[in-house]
Motif scaffolding. Structure first.
Motif, mmCIF file in Angstrom:
data_model
loop_
_atom_site.group_PDB
_atom_site.id
_atom_site.type_symbol
_atom_site.label_atom_id
_atom_site.label_comp_id
_atom_site.label_asym_id
_atom_site.label_seq_id
_atom_site.Cartn_x
_atom_site.Cartn_y
_atom_site.Cartn_z
ATOM 1 N N GLU A 182 0.659 -1.331 0.116
ATOM 2 C CA GLU A 182 -0.040 0.486 -0.056
ATOM 3 C C GLU A 182 0.967 1.074 0.136
ATOM 4 O O GLU A 182 -0.042 2.715 0.361
ATOM 5 N N TYR A 183 2.414 1.666 0.278
ATOM 6 C CA TYR A 183 3.158 1.961 0.499
ATOM 7 C C TYR A 183 4.017 2.541 -2.082
ATOM 8 O O TYR A 183 4.752 2.174 -2.456
ATOM 9 N N PRO A 184 3.927 3.477 -2.316
ATOM 10 C CA PRO A 184 4.876 4.075 -3.063
ATOM 11 C C PRO A 184 6.390 4.066 -2.640
ATOM 12 O O PRO A 184 7.624 4.920 -3.175
ATOM 13 N N ILE A 185 6.487 2.289 -2.678
ATOM 14 C CA ILE A 185 7.937 2.054 -2.593
ATOM 15 C C ILE A 185 7.818 0.734 -3.387
ATOM 16 O O ILE A 185 7.202 0.357 -3.978
ATOM 17 N N GLN A 186 9.244 0.372 -3.306
ATOM 18 C CA GLN A 186 9.675 -1.125 -3.937
ATOM 19 C C GLN A 186 10.557 -1.989 -2.648
ATOM 20 O O GLN A 186 10.884 -2.531 -1.539
ATOM 21 N N GLY A 187 8.840 -2.655 -2.366
ATOM 22 C CA GLY A 187 9.402 -4.199 -1.622
ATOM 23 C C GLY A 187 9.855 -5.521 -2.224
ATOM 24 O O GLY A 187 10.281 -5.846 -3.531
ATOM 25 N N LYS A 188 11.025 -5.952 -0.758
ATOM 26 C CA LYS A 188 11.514 -6.454 -1.271
ATOM 27 C C LYS A 188 11.746 -7.738 -0.441
ATOM 28 O O LYS A 188 11.530 -7.573 0.933
ATOM 29 N N VAL A 189 12.670 -8.966 -0.438
ATOM 30 C CA VAL A 189 12.887 -9.694 0.234
ATOM 31 C C VAL A 189 14.102 -9.890 0.522
ATOM 32 O O VAL A 189 14.766 -10.454 -0.423
ATOM 33 N N PHE A 190 14.757 -10.469 1.421
ATOM 34 C CA PHE A 190 15.991 -10.706 2.932
ATOM 35 C C PHE A 190 16.231 -12.034 2.533
ATOM 36 O O PHE A 190 15.751 -12.918 3.659
ATOM 37 N N GLY A 191 17.869 -12.617 2.296
ATOM 38 C CA GLY A 191 18.063 -13.857 2.632
ATOM 39 C C GLY A 191 19.093 -13.695 3.864
ATOM 40 O O GLY A 191 19.864 -12.444 3.589
ATOM 41 N N LEU A 192 19.171 -13.872 5.369
ATOM 42 C CA LEU A 192 19.682 -14.406 6.433
ATOM 43 C C LEU A 192 20.288 -15.413 6.769
ATOM 44 O O LEU A 192 20.152 -16.206 6.542
ATOM 45 N N ASN A 193 22.008 -15.005 7.003
ATOM 46 C CA ASN A 193 22.307 -16.284 7.577
ATOM 47 C C ASN A 193 22.182 -15.996 8.849
ATOM 48 O O ASN A 193 22.116 -14.951 9.721
ATOM 49 N N PRO A 194 21.385 -16.939 9.236
ATOM 50 C CA PRO A 194 20.598 -17.077 10.603
ATOM 51 C C PRO A 194 21.108 -17.398 12.469
ATOM 52 O O PRO A 194 21.184 -16.496 13.226
ATOM 53 N N LYS A 195 22.672 -17.473 12.026
ATOM 54 C CA LYS A 195 23.743 -16.792 12.937
ATOM 55 C C LYS A 195 24.524 -16.023 12.713
ATOM 56 O O LYS A 195 24.475 -15.966 14.373
ATOM 57 N N THR A 196 24.765 -14.764 12.159
ATOM 58 C CA THR A 196 24.920 -13.756 11.861
ATOM 59 C C THR A 196 24.172 -12.594 12.190
ATOM 60 O O THR A 196 24.421 -11.273 12.133
ATOM 61 N N GLY A 197 23.112 -12.691 11.056
ATOM 62 C CA GLY A 197 22.302 -11.642 10.276
ATOM 63 C C GLY A 197 22.685 -11.218 8.933
ATOM 64 O O GLY A 197 21.660 -10.310 9.200
ATOM 65 N N GLU A 198 23.668 -11.544 8.926
ATOM 66 C CA GLU A 198 24.774 -11.475 7.927
ATOM 67 C C GLU A 198 23.730 -10.658 6.540
ATOM 68 O O GLU A 198 22.492 -12.299 6.496
ATOM 69 N N SER A 199 22.856 -10.025 5.724
ATOM 70 C CA SER A 199 22.725 -10.038 4.396
ATOM 71 C C SER A 199 22.895 -11.015 3.473
ATOM 72 O O SER A 199 24.582 -10.857 3.372
ATOM 73 N N THR A 200 22.611 -12.542 2.732
ATOM 74 C CA THR A 200 22.914 -13.196 1.396
ATOM 75 C C THR A 200 23.225 -12.857 -0.094
ATOM 76 O O THR A 200 23.316 -12.752 -0.205
ATOM 77 N N TRP A 201 21.360 -12.664 -0.071
ATOM 78 C CA TRP A 201 20.634 -11.880 -0.952
ATOM 79 C C TRP A 201 19.228 -10.904 -1.061
ATOM 80 O O TRP A 201 18.981 -11.329 0.726
ATOM 81 N N THR A 202 19.349 -10.458 -1.643
ATOM 82 C CA THR A 202 17.644 -9.075 -2.091
ATOM 83 C C THR A 202 17.303 -9.716 -3.168
ATOM 84 O O THR A 202 17.417 -8.952 -3.841
ATOM 85 N N PHE A 203 15.904 -9.966 -2.776
ATOM 86 C CA PHE A 203 14.962 -10.444 -4.228
ATOM 87 C C PHE A 203 14.105 -9.438 -4.233
ATOM 88 O O PHE A 203 13.148 -8.352 -3.518
ATOM 89 N N ASN A 204 14.515 -8.089 -5.380
ATOM 90 C CA ASN A 204 13.880 -7.248 -5.197
ATOM 91 C C ASN A 204 11.977 -7.101 -6.059
ATOM 92 O O ASN A 204 11.943 -7.812 -7.544
ATOM 93 N N THR A 205 11.126 -7.259 -5.212
ATOM 94 C CA THR A 205 9.322 -7.963 -5.694
ATOM 95 C C THR A 205 9.458 -6.849 -7.213
ATOM 96 O O THR A 205 7.575 -7.758 -8.057
ATOM 97 N N ILE A 206 9.840 -6.364 -7.840
ATOM 98 C CA ILE A 206 9.057 -4.947 -8.503
ATOM 99 C C ILE A 206 10.888 -4.885 -9.780
ATOM 100 O O ILE A 206 11.538 -4.741 -9.146
ATOM 101 N N LYS A 207 9.575 -5.276 -10.469
ATOM 102 C CA LYS A 207 10.092 -5.807 -12.273
ATOM 103 C C LYS A 207 10.815 -4.441 -13.085
ATOM 104 O O LYS A 207 9.950 -4.086 -13.642
#
Length: 556
Positions: A182-207
């Motif tokens: 409902e917002y004028p932004i680009q929504g994303k999905v984030f993959g994290l290392n479960p032990k550290t919280g470090e981001s391993t990938w980001t998927f943008n749902t807006i092509k």
């Protein structure tokens, strides 16, 4: 005599075999590996359901927006989260609190639209993981509740987006999906290392780089996101997610001929309102299907669980779109095996091709032809985000339907992103009864999940908003908006037992065993943004009491 003893010992061995197969835990949001919300426990059954009584009650303290979580139970300990991301660990047999964690949230939380509710936690790798209202991913020590790590994934003070559902452990990746539809932004999905919280990938749902999907600069404000938990399929190493609607929700230039080439967001608006199969290690797409190209109705795909079924030598994944149509996919490659409809009253399309998924007879609200139109189903969907439950014992999927409509008045609207993003909606809505003067209502259906054939139905006065759990005891449980928690006969839908909790139900009931005793536990506490629709049709709902309590039942 020897034969009798041998037979008796064999029967005992068989009983113990079945007991060892039973899963005592409710290990993640949807319960089992197939995400069916089915419990193999049968200590509570049709024979003794009349003796089901309250075992304990735990209150989280904050009652704003009720209690929307589904608890997780592992090794006799229950973990759940209430409003304002309050996290609790309880003795699942007694309800005694073992620890709690109250995060220090940014004050911006009180200004947001998606607040202060949360749908729960993930427990894995010795941590209790939660996504917060102020845009963080936090891991807590499972034994103590102490913070292990915390990372800021989105800037909530700018995007007004956040996390309202628990993450999912997909293989070795902890996956979070944000709000944003409902917002004028680009929504994303984030993959994290479960032990550290470090981001391993980001998927943008807006092509956004595809002009056929997003004309002009509309992709910059495209919305999307994926705010409900997906499902990890270990057999194919695939993470299934649904994406949210495009922004604005309603396009003033919508066309019945297909995706609009003018209006607020020209194009098909990939990857919004889509089912996406991701490689959980990389975040790359394996396959996708856009269930609602150029969604003109806010019928996104992030609503509706993804549950796994093997039938007729096919590996299937079942997903209900918010519109009420159920899509049956082959989870290897995404071939559509069938599409069928849960709701009886709809006019947004004339149908969906059951082999291709193509929308037929689009009928969108717009400024030109369909201003102030009666749209069915309403914005809350043919079903909201609460889940159904599949019993492999009966072969039936127990799932909710909302038979309700709305008057949709589309309007032009400009996106506002400064100093903080504002809602980008594009219409005014009012709940409405069904065509031909029929009264809006809800149902619990028992259906064959592949064909859609209905075995039985129970009609509610108010569309239910609570999830369903089914058990090997041939029981189905669901809570209603009126505060009544019911047990149904899984085979014919008869109501066998009920309990009045005082406040309605929005979260997910679960079943588990602790100290050798089976429990049915349900979060009570009426909340949800869609509750704002109800008083127009049922004025008495405006006076239904708020609340928040985790209530456990057992037979003793």
């Amino acid at each position: 005599m020897a034969l009798l003893i041998k037979t008796f010992l064999g029967m005992i061995a068989l009983v113990f075999s079945f007991q060892s197969m039973a899963n005592d835990d409710w290990s993640w949001y949807h319960g089992d590996d197939n995400a069916t919300r089915y419990s193999t426990l049968d200590q509570i059954n049709k024979g003794n359901i009349g003796d089901l009584n309250v075992a304990w009650i735990h209150q989280p303290g904050a009652i704003e927006q009720g209690l929307e979580a589904t608890p997780v139970v592992i090794d006799g300990i229950m973990y759940y989260a209430g409003s304002y991301n309050r996290v609790f660990a309880l003795d699942a047999a007694t309800g005694k609190e073992l620890w709690h964690y109250y995060p220090d949230l940014d004050p911006v939380v009180d200004e947001l639209f998606f607040t202060p509710y949360t749908r729960g936690v993930n427990v894995s790798n010795g941590n209790v993981n939660i996504g917060t209202l102020d845009g963080r991913a936090i891991a807590l020590d499972q034994k103590t509740g102490k913070e292990v790590w915390s990372v800021q994934l989105v800037d909530t003070t700018s995007c007004a987006c956040n996390f309202t559902s628990p993450p999912v452990l997909a293989g070795g990746t902890l996956v979070y999906g944000q709000t944003s539809g409902e917002y004028p932004i680009q929504g994303k999905v984030f993959g994290l290392n479960p032990k550290t919280g470090e981001s391993t990938w980001t998927f943008n749902t807006i092509k956004h780089d595809d002009p056929n999907s997003w004309g002009g600069d509309s992709g910059k404000y495209g919305g999307g996101g994926s705010w409900m938990p997906g499902t990890y399929d270990a057999s194919t190493d695939t993470y299934f997610i649904g994406t949210a609607n495009p922004a604005p929700d309603y396009d003033w230039g919508a066309s019945p001929d297909g995706p609009s080439t003018t209006g607020a967001r020209p194009g098909d608006n990939l990857y919004t309102s889509s089912v996406i199969a991701l490689d959980p290690s990389t975040g790359k797409i394996k396959w996708y299907h856009q269930e609602i190209p150029h969604d003109d109705w806010d019928f996104d795909s992030t609503m509706g669980e993804f549950w796994l079924l093997d039938r007729d030598n096919k590996q299937l994944v079942i997903h209900q779109n918010k519109s009420g149509f159920v899509f049956v996919y082959n989870r290897v490659g995404g071939k559509i095996e069938n599409v069928w409809n849960m709701v009886e009253n709809f006019n947004w399309v004339t149908g969906i091709n059951p082999k291709t998924g193509e929308l037929q007879g689009r009928n969108p609200p717009n400024i030109a032809e369909n201003q102030d139109m009666l749209s069915c189903p309403w914005i809350a969907g043919g079903r909201s985000w609460h889940s159904g439950s599949y019993s492999p014992k009966t072969g039936l999927w127990y799932n909710s339907a909302a038979e309700a409509c709305q008057t949709t008045t589309v309007r032009k609207e400009d996106p506002v992103t400064e100093p903080i993003a504002q809602l980008f909606f594009g219409a005014d809505l009012a709940a409405a009864d069904l065509p031909n003067g029929k009264k809006a209502h809800g149902r619990l259906d028992a259906r064959d999940p592949v064909s859609g054939k209905r075995a039985w139905a129970y009609t509610y006065k108010y569309p239910p908003l609570g999830s369903v759990v089914s058990t090997a005891g041939d029981l189905v449980f669901q809570g209603g908006v009126d505060g009544t928690f019911r047990a149904f006969d899984a085979n014919n839908g008869d109501v066998l037992w009920s309990f009045t909790a005082g406040s309605g139900f929005r979260g997910g009931p679960v079943s588990y065993s602790a100290n050798g005793q089976q429990y049915i536990t349900v979060p009570s506490g009426l909340g949800s943004l869609v509750m704002g629709l109800f008083p127009t049709l049922w004025p008495e709902v405006a006076d239904f009491p708020a609340g928040a309590a985790m209530i456990a039942f057992t037979v003793k």
